[in-house]
Design an enzyme around this catalytic site. Structure first.
Site, PDB file in Angstrom:
ATOM      1  N   GLU A   1       4.541   2.572   7.852  1.00 37.84           N
ATOM      2  CA  GLU A   1       3.577   2.505   6.743  1.00 37.84           C
ATOM      3  C   GLU A   1       2.813   3.816   6.778  1.00 37.84           C
ATOM      4  OE1 GLU A   1      -0.123   2.567   5.543  1.00 37.84           O
ATOM      5  OE2 GLU A   1      -0.360   0.827   6.865  1.00 37.84           O
TER       6      GLU A   1
ATOM      7  N   CYS B   1      -5.591   3.460   3.997  1.00 37.43           N
ATOM      8  CA  CYS B   1      -4.291   3.816   3.421  1.00 37.43           C
ATOM      9  C   CYS B   1      -4.113   3.202   2.042  1.00 37.43           C
ATOM     10  CB  CYS B   1      -3.162   3.378   4.352  1.00 37.43           C
ATOM     11  SG  CYS B   1      -3.216   1.636   4.806  1.00 37.43           S
TER      12      CYS B   1
END
Length: 529
Positions: free
Chosen positions: A256, A295
């Site tokens: 990720e 994020c």
């Protein structure tokens, strides 16, 4: 200052040398040191696989779920100490610490409840048995079984609690032991949580290890049945993928990474509408929560051309009210970045974006509260804008990981979607409109390039979970530059740590794979210590 020890092979071991200093993000003073030098990683990994793995595989899903509940109870008892560590080492105000700490506890408890419903088997079926013969005398049953390896969790600096626990919960529930490698800059919180869990002896021996400090040699001892779950930059993920563990030994990697997430104001959402106000609120929240170090934060704001100026003014007006500085001061609403290294990186990004965009809100003029700008890692919000999003490539390529976003206009709905896809794969996009037909079509159109499409209509404005909030019930991940990985999504998360196989046999043998058991799902494991 104390050197935080590593826990490997069932014991606490100090790394060699002076180690690396961890610092208070606002005051600059040293708070701890970490070192992984001299650790026998091959032996540590063998212990995790052979001791921790065997113990976890011997438990049923329901028993592993009990472990998660016990771990959550231990962490809840020490919650106040975690808030103090977060304030010091990450520079976060209390509300931002809650996103990390309480978010991690929520995820752990969610999987404890979900796992309890899986019952008294250590493996599980994947779909129904299907016939391989006309008379159904020969069948195929797909099953999910724990991998006989370890899960190496390589975490990012922005979520030392949630980043650890959102990976740990499904891995333990799947029956796989963990080796945790927290990001060095904020390793203190993860280390303290691991220490509290181990001191409480609520897990089988070998189920949890931690390595703090340098990542040198971390991947070398991995074997084909191990799993790596990584959160960090796309550049680091690219380096990882070239390592022999993945290229030659086929170790499973879930990544990720960077994500230029977008928020899109629908064509119907004129200034003054509820949808317009919802976008403004969400953009400001995403820019300021954890100082924009998420994020999933909004990086690109896409609005109809006619409302570009009004949107810029509305967002800037709210950003101007944000107090920035020392989280120890109760008037502060946004703390600091995690350290001066990240501060320097963000400052460089601000210069790059400022070179190709208009500055719509300049945080450089904001006075810090109880913080020395020469020492503290504080950066006030910055809003940039470009009226030609097609030609300004940098806004679709550069993620400044801080309180930074860029406003850009679109011509029509198709143009907005094209701009959103210019992020080359994102974790999340959010849509703001009252037009359900537009929202339905747009959500599906963007689903291929986003891990999550977050749709806000006026009727859900007060109950929606937030553009940037990652909920364990929903998928977290994204294609392309977002890493191509998948985490969470309810029980789907267990699939990363379990192996799928097809058992081809007679119906009697297929039925014998998972015999009915009378044991109470709430009964504790025979020996967890």
């Amino acid at each position: 200052m104390d050197l935080l020890k590593n826990h490997v092979g069932g014991q606490w071991i100090a790394g060699h040398g002076d180690g690396i200093a961890l610092r208070d993000a606002v005051l600059g003073n040293e708070v701890a040191r970490v070192s992984s030098a001299g650790i026998d990683l091959p032996a540590a990994y063998r212990y995790a696989r052979e001791t921790g793995g065997a113990a976890l595989r011997a438990l049923t899903h329901a028993q592993r779920a009990r472990l998660l509940a016990d771990v959550a109870a231990v962490l809840q008892q020490n919650r106040d100490a975690y808030y103090d560590i977060s304030m010091q080492n990450s520079g976060t105000v209390r509300n931002d610490s809650a996103v990390d700490i309480d978010g991690g506890l929520y995820t752990l408890n969610y999987y404890a409840k979900a796992g309890a419903a899986l019952g008294q088997h250590s493996a599980r079926t994947d779909g129904d048995a299907v016939s391989l013969a006309k008379d159904k005398a020969f069948q195929s049953q797909h099953v999910m079984v724990p991998t006989r390896g370890l899960a190496l969790l390589i975490n990012a600096f922005n979520f030392p609690s949630w980043g650890f626990l959102e990976k740990a919960a499904p891995a333990w529930l799947a029956g796989v032991p963990l080796v945790v490698k927290p990001a060095t800059a904020t390793a203190w919180l993860t280390h303290q949580m691991v220490k509290d869990i181990l001191d409480a002896k609520v897990l089988p021996e070998g189920a949890l290890s931690i390595v703090c400090g340098s990542s040198d040699g971390l991947l070398d001892p991995l074997s084909p049945f191990d799993v790596v779950s990584f959160t960090g930059s796309a550049a680091t993920a690219s380096v990882l993928r070239r390592h022999a563990a993945f290229a030659d030994r086929s170790v499973r990697l879930n990544a990720e990474t960077d994500s230029l997430n977008s928020a899109i104001l629908g064509p119907d959402a004129a200034p003054g509408t509820e949808a317009f106000d919802a976008l403004v609120r969400e953009v400001v929240r995403e820019m300021t929560v954890k100082s924009g170090q998420k994020c999933t934060a909004i990086r690109r704001i896409l609005v109809p051309q006619a409302w570009y100026d009004e949107t810029a003014q509305a967002i800037a007006a709210k950003l101007a009210k944000t107090t920035v500085g020392n989280p120890r001061n109760e008037s502060v609403r946004m703390g600091s970045l995690v350290g001066r290294a990240q501060y320097d990186t963000v400052q460089a990004g601000l210069r790059e974006l400022g070179g190709v965009c208009d500055t719509l809100f300049d945080g450089s003029g904001v006075s810090l509260v109880d913080a020395d700008p020469a020492v503290a890692a504080c950066v006030a919000p910055h809003l940039f804008g470009t009226r030609d999003a097609d030609a300004t490539d940098l806004v679709h390529d550069l993620e400044v990981f801080g309180p930074v976003a860029t406003l850009m206009p679109y011509r029509d709905a198709a143009h907005a979607n094209d701009l959103a896809r210019r992020g080359h794969g994102s974790l999340v996009t959010s849509l703001y409109s009252a037009d359900t037909a537009y929202l339905g079509a747009t959500a599906l159109d963007l689903a291929d390039s986003h891990g999550r499409v977050h749709v806000i209509t006026p009727d859900v404005a007060k109950v929606q979970t937030g553009h940037g909030n990652v909920m364990p019930q929903s998928l977290h991940g994204g294609p392309g530059r977002a890493g191509g990985g998948e985490e969470l999504g309810g029980l789907r998360a267990l699939g990363l740590y379990q192996r799928r196989a097809a058992i081809q046999a007679s119906p009697d043998v297929v039925a014998a794979l998972f015999p009915a058991q009378a044991s109470d799902a709430s009964s504790p494991p025979a020996d967890r210590n």
